[in-house]
Motif scaffolding. Structure first.
Motif, mmCIF file in Angstrom:
data_model
loop_
_atom_site.group_PDB
_atom_site.id
_atom_site.type_symbol
_atom_site.label_atom_id
_atom_site.label_comp_id
_atom_site.label_asym_id
_atom_site.label_seq_id
_atom_site.Cartn_x
_atom_site.Cartn_y
_atom_site.Cartn_z
ATOM 1 N N GLY A 25 0.897 -1.211 0.016
ATOM 2 C CA GLY A 25 0.228 0.164 0.117
ATOM 3 C C GLY A 25 0.911 1.265 0.096
ATOM 4 N N ALA A 26 2.010 1.427 0.642
ATOM 5 C CA ALA A 26 2.914 2.412 0.880
ATOM 6 C C ALA A 26 3.816 2.501 -0.366
ATOM 7 C CB ALA A 26 3.548 2.283 1.955
ATOM 8 N N ALA A 27 3.759 1.461 -1.313
ATOM 9 C CA ALA A 27 4.708 1.527 -2.442
ATOM 10 C C ALA A 27 3.746 2.151 -3.639
ATOM 11 C CB ALA A 27 5.276 0.114 -2.604
ATOM 12 N N LEU A 28 2.386 1.866 -3.487
ATOM 13 C CA LEU A 28 1.552 2.415 -4.622
ATOM 14 C C LEU A 28 1.586 3.752 -4.515
ATOM 15 C CD1 LEU A 28 -1.299 -0.102 -4.339
ATOM 16 C CD2 LEU A 28 0.405 -0.022 -6.158
ATOM 17 N N TRP A 73 5.453 10.527 -8.129
ATOM 18 C CA TRP A 73 6.505 10.451 -9.302
ATOM 19 C C TRP A 73 5.439 11.652 -10.708
ATOM 20 C CZ3 TRP A 73 8.225 4.886 -9.355
ATOM 21 C CH2 TRP A 73 8.975 4.733 -8.278
ATOM 22 N N ALA A 74 4.466 11.097 -10.345
ATOM 23 C CA ALA A 74 3.470 11.854 -11.323
ATOM 24 C C ALA A 74 3.102 13.108 -11.144
ATOM 25 C CB ALA A 74 2.238 10.691 -11.590
ATOM 26 N N THR A 75 2.873 13.211 -9.738
ATOM 27 C CA THR A 75 2.321 14.801 -9.375
ATOM 28 C C THR A 75 3.730 15.750 -9.013
ATOM 29 O OG1 THR A 75 1.889 14.029 -7.260
ATOM 30 C CG2 THR A 75 0.312 13.759 -8.831
ATOM 31 N N GLY A 76 4.789 14.940 -8.539
ATOM 32 C CA GLY A 76 5.836 15.811 -7.835
ATOM 33 C C GLY A 76 5.165 16.517 -6.537
ATOM 34 N N ASP A 77 4.140 15.909 -6.102
ATOM 35 C CA ASP A 77 3.754 16.667 -4.871
ATOM 36 C C ASP A 77 4.217 15.990 -3.601
ATOM 37 O OD1 ASP A 77 2.409 17.829 -2.619
ATOM 38 O OD2 ASP A 77 0.350 17.385 -3.555
ATOM 39 N N GLU A 78 5.021 16.663 -2.726
ATOM 40 C CA GLU A 78 5.711 16.056 -1.576
ATOM 41 C C GLU A 78 4.939 15.447 -0.740
ATOM 42 O OE1 GLU A 78 8.219 19.394 -0.144
ATOM 43 O OE2 GLU A 78 9.791 18.926 -1.544
ATOM 44 N N PHE A 79 3.577 15.760 -0.804
ATOM 45 C CA PHE A 79 2.893 15.333 0.094
ATOM 46 C C PHE A 79 2.488 13.823 -0.035
ATOM 47 C CE2 PHE A 79 -1.488 13.205 0.603
ATOM 48 C CZ PHE A 79 -1.859 13.550 1.903
ATOM 49 N N TRP A 80 2.924 13.115 -1.119
ATOM 50 C CA TRP A 80 2.443 11.571 -1.470
ATOM 51 C C TRP A 80 3.991 10.981 -1.184
ATOM 52 C CZ3 TRP A 80 -2.138 10.329 -1.884
ATOM 53 C CH2 TRP A 80 -3.053 11.080 -2.548
ATOM 54 N N GLN A 81 5.160 11.847 -1.361
ATOM 55 C CA GLN A 81 6.261 11.442 -0.674
ATOM 56 C C GLN A 81 6.404 11.279 0.796
ATOM 57 O OE1 GLN A 81 9.658 14.032 -1.763
ATOM 58 N NE2 GLN A 81 11.235 12.847 -0.673
ATOM 59 N N ALA A 82 6.058 12.267 1.398
ATOM 60 C CA ALA A 82 6.013 12.048 2.932
ATOM 61 C C ALA A 82 5.076 11.135 3.520
ATOM 62 C CB ALA A 82 5.592 13.573 3.455
ATOM 63 N N LEU A 83 4.088 10.927 2.623
ATOM 64 C CA LEU A 83 2.917 9.766 3.194
ATOM 65 C C LEU A 83 3.354 8.417 2.965
ATOM 66 C CD1 LEU A 83 0.058 9.504 4.201
ATOM 67 C CD2 LEU A 83 -0.798 9.377 2.123
ATOM 68 N N ALA A 84 4.291 8.125 1.602
ATOM 69 C CA ALA A 84 4.791 6.935 1.524
ATOM 70 C C ALA A 84 6.053 6.750 2.741
ATOM 71 C CB ALA A 84 5.522 7.009 0.054
ATOM 72 N N PHE A 85 6.680 7.645 2.747
ATOM 73 C CA PHE A 85 7.757 7.387 3.741
ATOM 74 C C PHE A 85 7.139 6.861 5.128
ATOM 75 C CE2 PHE A 85 10.209 9.082 7.475
ATOM 76 C CZ PHE A 85 11.772 8.411 7.087
ATOM 77 N N THR A 86 6.265 7.595 5.630
ATOM 78 C CA THR A 86 5.657 7.169 6.761
ATOM 79 C C THR A 86 4.905 5.920 6.741
ATOM 80 O OG1 THR A 86 4.858 9.591 7.193
ATOM 81 C CG2 THR A 86 3.645 7.845 8.389
ATOM 82 N N GLY A 87 4.120 5.299 5.685
ATOM 83 C CA GLY A 87 3.954 4.073 5.441
ATOM 84 C C GLY A 87 5.113 2.949 5.368
ATOM 85 N N PHE A 88 6.325 3.420 4.747
ATOM 86 C CA PHE A 88 7.164 2.414 5.097
ATOM 87 C C PHE A 88 7.619 2.232 6.423
ATOM 88 C CE2 PHE A 88 8.101 3.808 0.486
ATOM 89 C CZ PHE A 88 7.654 2.488 -0.131
ATOM 90 N N PHE A 89 7.735 3.445 7.194
ATOM 91 C CA PHE A 89 8.350 3.534 8.568
ATOM 92 C C PHE A 89 7.365 2.610 9.433
ATOM 93 C CE2 PHE A 89 8.056 5.407 12.812
ATOM 94 C CZ PHE A 89 9.412 4.991 13.271
ATOM 95 N N LEU A 90 5.936 2.973 9.116
ATOM 96 C CA LEU A 90 5.071 2.331 10.130
ATOM 97 C C LEU A 90 5.335 0.706 10.075
ATOM 98 C CD1 LEU A 90 2.316 2.175 11.445
ATOM 99 C CD2 LEU A 90 1.094 1.978 9.419
ATOM 100 N N ASN A 91 5.420 0.029 8.805
ATOM 101 C CA ASN A 91 5.819 -1.175 8.679
ATOM 102 C C ASN A 91 6.936 -1.617 8.960
ATOM 103 O OD1 ASN A 91 2.992 -2.245 7.000
ATOM 104 N ND2 ASN A 91 3.506 -0.379 6.046
ATOM 105 N N LEU A 92 8.035 -0.854 8.949
ATOM 106 C CA LEU A 92 9.166 -1.231 9.625
ATOM 107 C C LEU A 92 9.184 -1.279 10.829
ATOM 108 C CD1 LEU A 92 12.326 -1.940 8.893
ATOM 109 C CD2 LEU A 92 12.850 0.374 8.851
ATOM 110 N N PHE A 93 8.690 -0.520 11.932
ATOM 111 C CA PHE A 93 8.634 -0.487 13.120
ATOM 112 C C PHE A 93 7.801 -1.672 13.737
ATOM 113 C CE2 PHE A 93 6.260 0.563 17.136
ATOM 114 C CZ PHE A 93 7.203 1.018 17.898
#
Length: 311
Positions: A175-178, A184-204
């Protein structure tokens, strides 16, 4: 009840005073030639009856209306009792509460995205539990502590428990990788930060300590790793003091001790539960380590440097 009542009445009759004889009415006076009075007898005081009539007129319709409402609501009693037990209301209601709580910190847009990432993670557990033939509840969200799924068991053995535990981070990582193509398509950092948070959540969640998902995986690999994970959790709580981390560390300490004690005293039943085939142990270890590597790479690719000045 009746015999006791009769006994008390008999006992009471022993101390009552003797009954006095009925007095004889006096003889009527002799007639002196004056005709009797024809005035009508005084009428009784209508005050109490009149007040009762007024009260009846005032409250009678209200009582009738109340009885009608109760009669109408009677068939709905079962529905009103069942409302708190509906899974849809439990999940959606707890999601809304969590969104409101996280919105106080991140704003509502990021709060909605974060809660949806939690939902995808928990659905991984639900799907795998049902694949194992175990009924599972809908996810229940707890603000600042994530979400939980309840079930009667986690499987017939430690291998099944590991599959259930790892299913959450697997689906949560997907889900985070999606979110990466959207970034990449929008260049909006909002999606970048949300993806990072998803990766961290599952790693934790892959920390090797119960009740986190990594601790479930360790049940199939080597349970003594629970103490390693507990030490790591305590170290994180000391290095980065945080109420949530401290709460998780306390829960982890109690759960680690409980499960280790049950393992040592469980006898053949416990030994059978933790008896895992080498091929299963290798598969669990490969998925566990592979997830950690991929999540670290995902966090590195989506890391976004922020300072308090950017807020």
């Amino acid at each position: 009840m009746a015999p006791a009542t009769i006994d008390r009445m008999e006992q009471r009759s022993q101390w009552l005073p003797p009954t006095t004889p009925t007095p004889t009415p006096p003889a009527p006076p002799a007639w002196d030639g004056t005709p009797p009075s024809t005035a009508p007898p005084p009428s009784p005081d209508p005050g109490p009856r009149r007040s009762q009539t007024r009260l009846g007129r005032l409250f009678g319709p209200l009582l009738v209306a109340g009885a009608a409402i109760l009669k109408f609501l009677g068939p709905l009693k079962g529905l009103l009792i069942a409302l708190p037990k509906l899974k849809l209301l439990t999940t959606s209601g707890s999601m809304l509460v969590s969104v409101a709580a996280y919105a106080l910190i991140w704003g509502w847009k990021f709060a909605v995205g974060f809660v949806l990432l939690l939902l995808v993670h928990e659905l991984g557990h639900v799907i795998q539990l049902r694949r194992e033939g175990i009924p599972a509840s809908a996810p229940m969200f707890i603000p600042f502590l994530g979400a939980v799924v309840t079930a009667k068991s986690l499987g017939d053995d430690a291998a099944a428990e590991a599959r259930v535990g790892l299913a959450g981070p697997i689906l949560g990582s997907i889900g985070a990788a999606l979110l990466l193509p959207v970034w990449w398509a929008t260049g909006d950092e909002f999606w970048q930060a949300l993806a990072f948070t998803g990766f961290f959540l599952n790693l934790f969640n892959l920390l090797p300590v119960v009740p986190l998902d990594g601790g479930r995986a360790m049940a199939a690999m080597t349970p003594w790793m629970w103490f390693v994970g507990l030490g790591a959790m305590v170290g994180v709580a000391i290095a980065f003091p945080n109420p949530i981390i401290i709460i998780i560390a306390v829960f982890a300490a109690f759960e680690t001790w409980r499960r280790w004690k049950a393992l040592r005293a469980g006898g053949e039943a416990a030994a059978s539960y933790y008896k895992v085939k080498p091929s299963q142990r290798i598969a669990v270890g490969a998925v566990y380590v592979g997830l950690i590597v991929l999540l670290v790479l995902g966090m590195d690719a989506t890391h976004l440097t922020r300072t308090f000045a950017d807020a």
